[in-house]
Design an enzyme around this catalytic site. Structure first.
Site, PDB file in Angstrom:
ATOM      1  N   ARG A  37     -12.345  -6.132  -5.417  1.00  0.00           N
ATOM      2  CA  ARG A  37     -12.110  -6.880  -4.169  1.00  0.00           C
ATOM      3  C   ARG A  37     -13.448  -7.233  -3.537  1.00  0.00           C
ATOM      4  O   ARG A  37     -14.352  -6.399  -3.449  1.00  0.00           O
ATOM      5  CB  ARG A  37     -11.315  -6.036  -3.174  1.00  0.00           C
ATOM      6  CG  ARG A  37      -9.875  -5.860  -3.538  1.00  0.00           C
ATOM      7  CD  ARG A  37      -9.082  -5.253  -2.392  1.00  0.00           C
ATOM      8  NE  ARG A  37      -9.704  -4.067  -1.822  1.00  0.00           N
ATOM      9  CZ  ARG A  37      -9.099  -3.261  -0.968  1.00  0.00           C
ATOM     10  NH1 ARG A  37      -7.859  -3.516  -0.581  1.00  0.00           N
ATOM     11  NH2 ARG A  37      -9.715  -2.196  -0.501  1.00  0.00           N
ATOM     12  N   PHE A  42       0.854  -1.184   0.000  1.00  0.00           N
ATOM     13  CA  PHE A  42       0.000   0.000   0.000  1.00  0.00           C
ATOM     14  C   PHE A  42       0.893   1.238   0.000  1.00  0.00           C
ATOM     15  O   PHE A  42       1.848   1.323   0.774  1.00  0.00           O
ATOM     16  CB  PHE A  42      -0.904  -0.036   1.240  1.00  0.00           C
ATOM     17  CG  PHE A  42      -2.092   0.862   1.129  1.00  0.00           C
ATOM     18  CD1 PHE A  42      -3.167   0.519   0.329  1.00  0.00           C
ATOM     19  CD2 PHE A  42      -2.127   2.075   1.810  1.00  0.00           C
ATOM     20  CE1 PHE A  42      -4.275   1.359   0.224  1.00  0.00           C
ATOM     21  CE2 PHE A  42      -3.227   2.913   1.707  1.00  0.00           C
ATOM     22  CZ  PHE A  42      -4.302   2.557   0.914  1.00  0.00           C
ATOM     23  N   ASP A  56       3.298  -4.825   7.946  1.00  0.00           N
ATOM     24  CA  ASP A  56       2.038  -4.079   7.943  1.00  0.00           C
ATOM     25  C   ASP A  56       0.910  -5.113   7.937  1.00  0.00           C
ATOM     26  O   ASP A  56       0.750  -5.855   6.973  1.00  0.00           O
ATOM     27  CB  ASP A  56       1.993  -3.200   6.679  1.00  0.00           C
ATOM     28  CG  ASP A  56       0.685  -2.415   6.535  1.00  0.00           C
ATOM     29  OD1 ASP A  56      -0.330  -2.846   7.108  1.00  0.00           O
ATOM     30  OD2 ASP A  56       0.695  -1.394   5.833  1.00  0.00           O
ATOM     31  N   TYR A  69      -9.701  -0.667  11.608  1.00  0.00           N
ATOM     32  CA  TYR A  69     -11.024  -0.368  11.027  1.00  0.00           C
ATOM     33  C   TYR A  69     -11.446  -1.361   9.949  1.00  0.00           C
ATOM     34  O   TYR A  69     -12.547  -1.271   9.439  1.00  0.00           O
ATOM     35  CB  TYR A  69     -11.093   1.070  10.498  1.00  0.00           C
ATOM     36  CG  TYR A  69      -9.939   1.524   9.606  1.00  0.00           C
ATOM     37  CD1 TYR A  69      -9.775   1.042   8.317  1.00  0.00           C
ATOM     38  CD2 TYR A  69      -9.021   2.475  10.072  1.00  0.00           C
ATOM     39  CE1 TYR A  69      -8.725   1.483   7.519  1.00  0.00           C
ATOM     40  CE2 TYR A  69      -7.974   2.918   9.277  1.00  0.00           C
ATOM     41  CZ  TYR A  69      -7.831   2.415   8.002  1.00  0.00           C
ATOM     42  OH  TYR A  69      -6.788   2.841   7.219  1.00  0.00           O
ATOM     43  N   LYS A  70     -10.578  -2.302   9.596  1.00  0.00           N
ATOM     44  CA  LYS A  70     -10.962  -3.265   8.549  1.00  0.00           C
ATOM     45  C   LYS A  70     -11.587  -4.494   9.219  1.00  0.00           C
ATOM     46  O   LYS A  70     -12.714  -4.436   9.686  1.00  0.00           O
ATOM     47  CB  LYS A  70      -9.742  -3.647   7.720  1.00  0.00           C
ATOM     48  CG  LYS A  70      -9.099  -2.457   7.000  1.00  0.00           C
ATOM     49  CD  LYS A  70      -7.886  -2.910   6.220  1.00  0.00           C
ATOM     50  CE  LYS A  70      -7.073  -1.753   5.684  1.00  0.00           C
ATOM     51  NZ  LYS A  70      -7.735  -0.971   4.651  1.00  0.00           N
TER      52      LYS A  70
HETATM   53  C1  LIG Z   1      -1.735  -2.134   3.870  1.00  0.00           C
HETATM   54  C2  LIG Z   1      -2.241  -0.783   4.312  1.00  0.00           C
HETATM   55  N1  LIG Z   1      -1.440   0.036   5.013  1.00  0.00           N
HETATM   56  C3  LIG Z   1      -1.879   1.233   5.432  1.00  0.00           C
HETATM   57  C4  LIG Z   1      -3.164   1.679   5.156  1.00  0.00           C
HETATM   58  C5  LIG Z   1      -3.663   3.006   5.607  1.00  0.00           C
HETATM   59  O1  LIG Z   1      -3.033   3.605   6.629  1.00  0.00           O
HETATM   60  P1  LIG Z   1      -3.756   4.726   7.503  1.00  0.00           P
HETATM   61  O2  LIG Z   1      -4.745   4.032   8.380  1.00  0.00           O
HETATM   62  O3  LIG Z   1      -2.670   5.401   8.198  1.00  0.00           O
HETATM   63  O4  LIG Z   1      -4.484   5.637   6.565  1.00  0.00           O
HETATM   64  C6  LIG Z   1      -4.030   0.846   4.428  1.00  0.00           C
HETATM   65  C7  LIG Z   1      -5.397   1.263   4.086  1.00  0.00           C
HETATM   66  O5  LIG Z   1      -5.834   2.368   4.195  1.00  0.00           O
HETATM   67  C8  LIG Z   1      -3.546  -0.402   4.001  1.00  0.00           C
HETATM   68  O6  LIG Z   1      -4.331  -1.219   3.302  1.00  0.00           O
HETATM   69  N1  LIG Z   2      -8.475   4.246   5.083  1.00  0.00           N
HETATM   70  C1  LIG Z   2      -9.373   4.456   4.104  1.00  0.00           C
HETATM   71  C2  LIG Z   2     -10.036   5.683   4.032  1.00  0.00           C
HETATM   72  C3  LIG Z   2     -10.979   5.906   3.039  1.00  0.00           C
HETATM   73  C4  LIG Z   2     -11.254   4.885   2.151  1.00  0.00           C
HETATM   74  C5  LIG Z   2     -10.597   3.684   2.185  1.00  0.00           C
HETATM   75  C6  LIG Z   2      -9.621   3.473   3.153  1.00  0.00           C
HETATM   76  C7  LIG Z   2      -8.860   2.220   3.196  1.00  0.00           C
HETATM   77  O1  LIG Z   2      -8.582   1.759   4.245  1.00  0.00           O
HETATM   78  C8  LIG Z   2      -8.485   1.563   1.959  1.00  0.00           C
HETATM   79  C9  LIG Z   2      -7.745   0.291   2.213  1.00  0.00           C
HETATM   80  N2  LIG Z   2      -6.507   0.481   2.926  1.00  0.00           N
HETATM   81  C10 LIG Z   2      -7.393  -0.505   0.982  1.00  0.00           C
HETATM   82  O2  LIG Z   2      -6.830  -1.572   1.133  1.00  0.00           O
HETATM   83  O3  LIG Z   2      -7.666  -0.110  -0.127  1.00  0.00           O
END
Ligand SMILES: Cc1ncc(COP(=O)(O)O)c(C=O)c1O
Ligand SMILES: Nc1ccccc1C(=O)C[C@H](N)C(=O)O
Length: 420
Positions: free
Chosen positions: A380, A126, A206, A231-232
């Site tokens: 997805r 990511f 991660d 949050y996932k």
């Molecule tokens: C693998 C991964 N790392 C990091 C993040 C996001 O990080 P953050 O919660 O700081 O926005 C996501 C999704 O948003 C993710 O899928």
């Molecule tokens: N943090 C977000 C805020 C807004 C919309 C999506 C996200 C996601 O978490 C995307 C996710 N990390 C992803 O794997 O695509």
């Protein structure tokens, strides 16, 4: 033979079926985006309301009074999270955000020395992780070439042997995902950690897409550190507080980004000019915890504690297997390919690749299915063990079949929306 009756039968036999009612699942909707934002549960809601009550009741004394005094909440939730990742309670703290936590871990553990200066990552991770890594290299006056990116042969999967081969003498640290965000590939954390350590390299993971879906054994594998969002799969709510794991062998390493909430709790309110960091993962906290964004995680983690991660993984694998079988049987003529691994190295979601993916996602949403689109051409679909059913999977595939047979997707532009 896959059919609706088979799905209903599997739902009847599902030992986790009672948990669906614990969540706000909308009738007639198929929510398959729990790998991006998990649904609200009644227990998470209750935990938020109870937190508001403690604020109402105690004011400032809420830090030390009530059922869950706020001063210890980050540690308490760390302890509740620990079994999900095979950690000791004191190795886990809920704090910050994923990206901010990676910054903390880089600031703490990235210590380029002599020839060992590069950070090894992969081109499928990511992007926020890569942005964070680049910024730390820049702080040390290294340009982008010091981030060594492992390439993928097919654009979906990583080859572990290629990662290990890239662990050369100029690498100081490796940062990899536990589960890849698009293809859902599970990396072998134990094997990669062993390989890194044999070469005197630190390694961190991660776990955004794996925590709450795929079990880990971080302590026994000797992983140096890990970070993730809640949050996932952990259903902690939008922007909920994230997590850090630091292996106990590193306790005592001074935090790169220090702040008073990283203090030993018995010393913090001495308010001394000299910091005494906690001798646990708690040392890597910075400022006052975001209590309101911690609360829902408490309710959600209660369910994970009851069910256990092994039972969740078992059902998740059954759901994704059923999904792939239905796709094979029902969608063969429509040009989809599976970007996720088909074997047990798949995580909690399916990744369907199609050149019309963006507008197929729009058509799915119109028909009551929530997937997400990921550029350049992926759909997805995450059937989540705690609240999705086999019937959800069957109905989704039927809706997808209708969209393809009747070319309903052609009503939409093949362009992504703002966030998906
Ligand atoms: C693998 C991964 N790392 C990091 C993040 C996001 O990080 P953050 O919660 O700081 O926005 C996501 C999704 O948003 C993710 O899928
Ligand atoms: N943090 C977000 C805020 C807004 C919309 C999506 C996200 C996601 O978490 C995307 C996710 N990390 C992803 O794997 O695509």
């Amino acid at each position: 033979m896959m059919n609706k009756e088979a799905a209903i039968r599997m739902d009847e036999q599902d030992p986790l079926k009672i948990y669906r009612d614990e969540f706000y699942v909308k009738k007639g909707q198929y929510y398959l985006d729990g790998n991006s934002l998990g649904l609200l549960s009644k227990r998470a809601e209750k935990a938020v309301l109870s937190l508001l009550d403690s604020w109402k009741e105690y004011g400032i004394d809420g830090w030390t009074k009530g059922d869950n005094p706020w001063y210890y909440l980050s540690e308490k939730l760390g302890e509740m999270c620990a079994p999900l990742i095979g950690a000791k309670a004191e190795e886990v703290i809920l704090t910050g955000s994923t990206t901010a936590n990676l910054h903390q871990l880089l600031a703490t553990f990235y210590k380029p020395q002599g020839k060992r200066v590069k950070i090894l990552a992969d081109e499928l991770n990511f992007p926020t992780d890569l942005y964070a890594i680049s910024s730390h290299l820049a702080v040390h006056n290294y340009d982008a070439s010091y981030m060594k990116l492992v390439k993928s042969e097919d654009g979906h999967l990583l080859q572990e042997e290629a990662i290990i081969e890239a662990m050369t003498e100029e690498v100081a640290m490796v940062i990899l995902p536990g589960v890849l965000y698009r293809s859902g590939q599970v990396l072998d954390i134990e094997k990669l950690t062993k390989a890194a350590h044999e070469r005197d390299i630190l390694i961190g993971f991660d776990l955004c897409h794996s925590i709450g879906s795929v079990p880990h054994e971080l302590h026994n594998s000797g992983v140096d550190f890990a970070f993730w969002c809640n949050y996932k799969h952990l259903n902690g709510g939008p922007g909920s507080v994230a997590g850090i794991f630091v292996h106990e062998k590193h306790f005592g390493t001074r935090p790169g980004l220090a702040g008073w909430f990283g203090s030993d709790k018995s010393k913090q309110f001495d308010l001394s000019i000299e910091m005494t960091p906690a001798d646990t993962a708690g040392a890597y906290q910075i400022g006052t915890p975001h209590i309101l964004s911690l609360a829902p995680i408490y309710g959600s983690l209660e369910m994970f504690r009851e069910v256990g991660i092994e039972a969740i993984r078992k059902k998740s694998l059954q759901l994704t297997q059923f999904f792939m079988d239905c796709i094979d049987q029902e969608l063969a003529p429509f040009g989809f390919t599976l970007g996720n691994p088909k074997d047990k190295t798949r995580g909690g979601h399916i990744y369907l690749v199609h050149e019309e993916a963006a507008r197929i996602c729009s058509a799915l949403k119109e028909a009551g299915v929530t997937p997400d689109f990921r550029a350049p051409n992926g759909i997805r679909l995450a059937p989540v063990a705690l609240y999705n059913s086999f019937t959800d999977v069957w109905e989704t595939v039927q809706i997808l079949k209708d969209i393809m047979e009747n070319e309903i997707y052609k009503k939409f532009e093949n362009k992504r929306g703002v966030v998906a």
